[in-house]
Design a protein around this motif. Sequence first.
Motif, PDB file in Angstrom:
ATOM      1  N   ASP A  96      -1.698   7.578 -15.005  1.00 16.23           N
ATOM      2  CA  ASP A  96      -2.165   7.488 -13.554  1.00 16.23           C
ATOM      3  C   ASP A  96      -3.420   6.693 -13.303  1.00 16.23           C
ATOM      4  O   ASP A  96      -3.579   6.041 -12.418  1.00 16.23           O
ATOM      5  CB  ASP A  96      -2.246   8.950 -12.869  1.00 16.23           C
TER       6      ASP A  96
ATOM      7  N   GLY B 132       3.561   2.884  -0.281  1.00 15.99           N
ATOM      8  CA  GLY B 132       3.943   1.707  -1.575  1.00 15.99           C
ATOM      9  C   GLY B 132       4.699   0.796  -1.087  1.00 15.99           C
ATOM     10  O   GLY B 132       5.413   0.393  -2.042  1.00 15.99           O
TER      11      GLY B 132
ATOM     12  N   ASP C  38      -0.165   0.688   1.592  1.00 22.06           N
ATOM     13  CA  ASP C  38      -0.384   0.485   0.014  1.00 22.06           C
ATOM     14  C   ASP C  38      -1.866   0.598  -0.195  1.00 22.06           C
ATOM     15  O   ASP C  38      -2.801   0.258   0.570  1.00 22.06           O
ATOM     16  CB  ASP C  38       0.184  -0.781  -0.280  1.00 22.06           C
TER      17      ASP C  38
ATOM     18  N   THR D 132       9.602   6.312   0.374  1.00 28.12           N
ATOM     19  CA  THR D 132       8.981   5.518  -0.759  1.00 28.12           C
ATOM     20  C   THR D 132       9.792   5.333  -1.816  1.00 28.12           C
ATOM     21  O   THR D 132      10.683   6.138  -2.012  1.00 28.12           O
ATOM     22  CB  THR D 132       7.571   6.573  -1.300  1.00 28.12           C
TER      23      THR D 132
ATOM     24  N   LEU E  34       7.778   5.378  -6.775  1.00 31.60           N
ATOM     25  CA  LEU E  34       6.507   5.817  -6.657  1.00 31.60           C
ATOM     26  C   LEU E  34       6.426   6.843  -7.954  1.00 31.60           C
ATOM     27  O   LEU E  34       6.957   8.133  -7.673  1.00 31.60           O
ATOM     28  CB  LEU E  34       6.045   6.622  -5.430  1.00 31.60           C
ATOM     29  N   HIS E  35       5.745   6.531  -9.002  1.00 28.25           N
ATOM     30  CA  HIS E  35       5.744   7.488 -10.119  1.00 28.25           C
ATOM     31  C   HIS E  35       4.179   7.888 -10.595  1.00 28.25           C
ATOM     32  O   HIS E  35       3.724   7.036 -11.213  1.00 28.25           O
ATOM     33  CB  HIS E  35       6.446   6.930 -11.253  1.00 28.25           C
TER      34      HIS E  35
ATOM     35  N   ARG F  60       2.258  13.992  -8.392  1.00 31.47           N
ATOM     36  CA  ARG F  60       3.488  13.810  -7.767  1.00 31.47           C
ATOM     37  C   ARG F  60       4.003  14.652  -6.721  1.00 31.47           C
ATOM     38  O   ARG F  60       4.492  14.291  -5.535  1.00 31.47           O
ATOM     39  CB  ARG F  60       4.811  13.376  -8.836  1.00 31.47           C
TER      40      ARG F  60
END
Length: 211
Positions: free
Chosen positions: A5, A48, A69, A113, A116-117, A123
């Motif tokens: 992250d 995102g 974003d 989204t 998105l990871h 998360r």
Amino acid sequence: MTDFDALFNVDYWDQRYSEAGPVWSGAPNPVLVAEVAPLTPGTALEVGCGEGADAIWLAGNGWQVTGVDFSAQALARAAERVPASLAGRLRWERADICDWQPDDGPRYDLVTTSYLHFSGALRRRVFATLATRVAPGGHLLIVGHHPSDLDTAMPRPPEPDLFYTADELAQDLPAGDWEVRTRAARPRAATTPDGTPVTIHDTVLTARRTR
């Protein structure tokens, strides 16, 4: 927040979007197109949004869209791609969604989204916050890389905690507040960087907020 992250932070993405040439294909995500096409257009939040392909497609199909974003470079690219005819249907917002608080913001008929990871705990918090932005009767659409991709030749970070299934996403939604419309691991053909054809899967969750 994990090392992954922290690595893929705003500086990383600003640098990537500052390089010559597009980062993505410029075409809308086929999963988003298929899932959203049956819906009645209203207000949409895309989180995102990158270079804006999905947001622009939504606007072109009657939605009033806010694209978010955390990369200023991504948003600049997105704004450059908007046809003049759609300028009134799109707005761009620079924000780090990791800082958003539940129930603190406007509600939308669609919140979406794609890919998105974050690591598991982060998360779940981020997706829970996005769910609070869906208006009653509206839809939440999440598309991501399925954990089974780790067993293919497609390059994926060797971090199982980054990946999720539609069942996991559905289980995290508050009971009684949601009607799950799509819960799938949807296959698609892809090609690895060395040209090898491979089948990968997209996690797809579409849920309608009932109250």
